[in-house]
Design a protein around this motif. Structure first.
Motif, PDB file in Angstrom:
ATOM      1  N   GLU A 112       0.844  -1.179   0.070  1.00  0.00           N
ATOM      2  CA  GLU A 112       0.137  -0.037   0.000  1.00  0.00           C
ATOM      3  C   GLU A 112       0.843   1.335  -0.004  1.00  0.00           C
ATOM      4  N   PRO A 113       1.831   1.523   0.756  1.00  0.00           N
ATOM      5  CA  PRO A 113       2.712   2.607   0.770  1.00  0.00           C
ATOM      6  C   PRO A 113       3.357   3.127  -0.562  1.00  0.00           C
ATOM      7  N   PHE A 114       3.367   1.999  -1.238  1.00  0.00           N
ATOM      8  CA  PHE A 114       4.389   2.138  -2.598  1.00  0.00           C
ATOM      9  C   PHE A 114       3.208   2.780  -3.817  1.00  0.00           C
ATOM     10  N   ILE A 115       1.950   2.642  -3.338  1.00  0.00           N
ATOM     11  CA  ILE A 115       0.914   3.040  -4.452  1.00  0.00           C
ATOM     12  C   ILE A 115       0.774   4.694  -4.450  1.00  0.00           C
ATOM     13  N   ILE A 116       1.437   5.365  -5.113  1.00  0.00           N
ATOM     14  CA  ILE A 116       1.494   6.959  -5.067  1.00  0.00           C
ATOM     15  C   ILE A 116       0.462   7.450  -5.622  1.00  0.00           C
ATOM     16  N   SER A 117      -0.429   6.980  -6.659  1.00  0.00           N
ATOM     17  CA  SER A 117      -1.523   7.688  -7.292  1.00  0.00           C
ATOM     18  C   SER A 117      -2.397   6.604  -7.634  1.00  0.00           C
ATOM     19  N   PRO A 118      -3.826   6.734  -7.718  1.00  0.00           N
ATOM     20  CA  PRO A 118      -4.845   5.648  -8.152  1.00  0.00           C
ATOM     21  C   PRO A 118      -4.629   5.632  -9.715  1.00  0.00           C
ATOM     22  N   ASP A 119      -3.897   6.644 -10.332  1.00  0.00           N
ATOM     23  CA  ASP A 119      -3.900   6.334 -11.796  1.00  0.00           C
ATOM     24  C   ASP A 119      -2.635   6.083 -12.321  1.00  0.00           C
ATOM     25  N   ALA A 120      -1.825   5.564 -11.479  1.00  0.00           N
ATOM     26  CA  ALA A 120      -0.435   5.165 -11.613  1.00  0.00           C
ATOM     27  C   ALA A 120       0.581   4.803 -10.608  1.00  0.00           C
ATOM     28  N   CYS A 121       0.792   3.621 -10.358  1.00  0.00           N
ATOM     29  CA  CYS A 121       1.495   3.300  -9.075  1.00  0.00           C
ATOM     30  C   CYS A 121       2.579   4.060  -8.610  1.00  0.00           C
ATOM     31  N   ASN A 122       3.341   4.334  -9.483  1.00  0.00           N
ATOM     32  CA  ASN A 122       4.708   5.060  -9.244  1.00  0.00           C
ATOM     33  C   ASN A 122       4.335   6.608  -9.431  1.00  0.00           C
ATOM     34  N   GLY A 123       3.087   7.088  -9.777  1.00  0.00           N
ATOM     35  CA  GLY A 123       3.092   8.290  -9.954  1.00  0.00           C
ATOM     36  C   GLY A 123       3.016   8.615 -11.470  1.00  0.00           C
ATOM     37  N   SER A 124       3.553   8.116 -12.320  1.00  0.00           N
ATOM     38  CA  SER A 124       3.482   8.309 -13.808  1.00  0.00           C
ATOM     39  C   SER A 124       3.336   6.857 -14.229  1.00  0.00           C
ATOM     40  N   LEU A 125       2.547   6.551 -15.567  1.00  0.00           N
ATOM     41  CA  LEU A 125       2.335   5.139 -15.910  1.00  0.00           C
ATOM     42  C   LEU A 125       3.566   4.691 -16.380  1.00  0.00           C
ATOM     43  N   SER A 126       3.961   3.440 -15.974  1.00  0.00           N
ATOM     44  CA  SER A 126       5.167   2.626 -16.196  1.00  0.00           C
ATOM     45  C   SER A 126       4.784   1.075 -16.397  1.00  0.00           C
ATOM     46  N   LEU A 127       5.763   0.391 -16.733  1.00  0.00           N
ATOM     47  CA  LEU A 127       5.718  -1.005 -17.064  1.00  0.00           C
ATOM     48  C   LEU A 127       5.147  -1.635 -15.599  1.00  0.00           C
ATOM     49  N   ASP A 128       5.400  -0.932 -14.527  1.00  0.00           N
ATOM     50  CA  ASP A 128       4.991  -1.543 -13.311  1.00  0.00           C
ATOM     51  C   ASP A 128       3.594  -1.638 -13.038  1.00  0.00           C
ATOM     52  N   ASP A 129       2.816  -0.588 -13.859  1.00  0.00           N
ATOM     53  CA  ASP A 129       1.371  -0.761 -13.691  1.00  0.00           C
ATOM     54  C   ASP A 129       0.823  -1.918 -14.616  1.00  0.00           C
ATOM     55  N   ILE A 130       1.568  -2.184 -15.802  1.00  0.00           N
ATOM     56  CA  ILE A 130       1.107  -3.132 -16.769  1.00  0.00           C
ATOM     57  C   ILE A 130       1.566  -4.481 -15.985  1.00  0.00           C
ATOM     58  N   CYS A 131       2.587  -4.567 -15.235  1.00  0.00           N
ATOM     59  CA  CYS A 131       2.769  -5.872 -14.281  1.00  0.00           C
ATOM     60  C   CYS A 131       1.972  -6.087 -13.004  1.00  0.00           C
ATOM     61  N   LEU A 132       1.453  -4.920 -12.580  1.00  0.00           N
ATOM     62  CA  LEU A 132       0.977  -4.833 -10.903  1.00  0.00           C
ATOM     63  C   LEU A 132      -0.612  -5.091 -11.187  1.00  0.00           C
ATOM     64  N   PHE A 133      -1.256  -4.279 -12.101  1.00  0.00           N
ATOM     65  CA  PHE A 133      -2.764  -4.244 -12.030  1.00  0.00           C
ATOM     66  C   PHE A 133      -3.175  -5.623 -12.315  1.00  0.00           C
ATOM     67  N   PRO A 134      -2.803  -6.397 -13.360  1.00  0.00           N
ATOM     68  CA  PRO A 134      -3.420  -7.615 -13.574  1.00  0.00           C
ATOM     69  C   PRO A 134      -3.218  -8.825 -12.380  1.00  0.00           C
ATOM     70  N   VAL A 135      -2.201  -8.526 -11.627  1.00  0.00           N
ATOM     71  CA  VAL A 135      -1.962  -9.574 -10.216  1.00  0.00           C
ATOM     72  C   VAL A 135      -2.980  -9.168  -9.366  1.00  0.00           C
ATOM     73  N   LEU A 136      -3.208  -7.794  -9.178  1.00  0.00           N
ATOM     74  CA  LEU A 136      -4.169  -7.425  -8.149  1.00  0.00           C
ATOM     75  C   LEU A 136      -5.540  -7.737  -8.615  1.00  0.00           C
ATOM     76  N   ARG A 137      -5.852  -7.308  -9.987  1.00  0.00           N
ATOM     77  CA  ARG A 137      -7.317  -7.797 -10.492  1.00  0.00           C
ATOM     78  C   ARG A 137      -7.615  -9.174 -10.352  1.00  0.00           C
ATOM     79  N   ASN A 138      -6.698 -10.109 -10.347  1.00  0.00           N
ATOM     80  CA  ASN A 138      -7.027 -11.555 -10.322  1.00  0.00           C
ATOM     81  C   ASN A 138      -7.263 -11.811  -8.893  1.00  0.00           C
TER      82      ASN A 138
END
Ligand SMILES: N[C@@H](CCC(=O)N[C@@H](CS)C(=O)NCC(=O)O)C(=O)O
Length: 216
Positions: A156-182
């Motif tokens: 949780e502390p590493f989620i900087i923004s609801p629109d992009a986990c690190n604050g601006s969109l990156s491959l981390d969003d592409i890899c993290l969101f599907p894991v959380l979605r499932n």
């Protein structure tokens, strides 16, 4: 373009995300889980996601599809943010537990890849070979939920923004969101507020659905 997927597949969700985020149209085709012939005819093996490009050729590997769309469609690349080593490490930790929570649930959730009994049987046989009987996995729900909840709290502390986990969109969003979605297919799991907001926002931005309403 056509994208061949399974609804539950996290690698397919990665590929779906870039189309939604960049508002690039794509036709989704869900293959039956025991359909070997279609993917073998296309790419020589049973594997999704498969992108059929406008020229008819095929591209596989989720991150190659993401890179291809990000660099060739829908304007400038958007996945320009810096990645976080902490997020990569936490994704690995989820992977020790999430399959045992999710696989026994997937077959009961009405996904198109499991529309026939033979598709379900094929999935159950191949997965229970690796992770043990589905009934035993379901019986471990409490222990697995507690392990995953612990990782969610650390994430949780590493989620900087609801629109992009690190604050601006990156491959981390592409890899993290599907894991959380499932993980949203697990009814017993409570998501910390910032992670729930991230899931909801990213689902809307990427046009990839969540499973809260049919969680088991
Ligand atoms: N490295 C591949 C992995 C894709 C993958 O493992 N897909 C799974 C579905 S989640 C698959 O098609 N497995 C073969 C099968 O289901 O028989 C990628 O990132 O696209």
């Amino acid at each position: 373009m056509k994208l061949y997927i399974y609804e539950h597949c996290p690698f397919c969700a990665r590929a779906r995300m870039i189309f939604g985020l960049k508002k690039v149209p794509v036709e989704l085709h869900v293959l039956l889980s025991d359909d070997f012939k279609t993917p073998e005819r296309m790419i020589g093996e049973k594997m999704v996601p498969i992108l059929q490009k406008d020229d008819g050729s095929y591209l596989l590997e989720s991150l190659d599809i993401v890179d291809y769309i990000d660099h060739n469609y829908g304007g400038k690349p958007i996945l320009t943010g810096v990645r976080s080593p902490e997020i990569a490490e936490l994704i690995k930790q989820f992977q020790q537990y999430d399959y045992r929570l999710e696989c026994p649930r997937y077959i009961k959730m009405g996904f198109a890849e499991f529309a026939t009994q033979s598709a379900i049987n094929d999935f159950v046989a191949s997965k229970s070979n690796k992770m043990g009987a589905f009934a035993d996995c379901m019986a471990q729900t409490d222990t697995l939920v507690s392990a995953v909840s612990n990782i969610l709290d650390r994430l949780e502390p590493f989620i900087i923004s609801p629109d992009a986990c690190n604050g601006s969109l990156s491959l981390d969003d592409i890899c993290l969101f599907p894991v959380l979605r499932n993980l949203t297919c697990v009814k017993e799991l409570n998501f910390p507020d910032k992670i729930r907001s991230y899931l909801q926002s990213m689902s809307k931005l990427s046009q990839v659905d969540l499973f809260f309403e049919r969680a088991i």
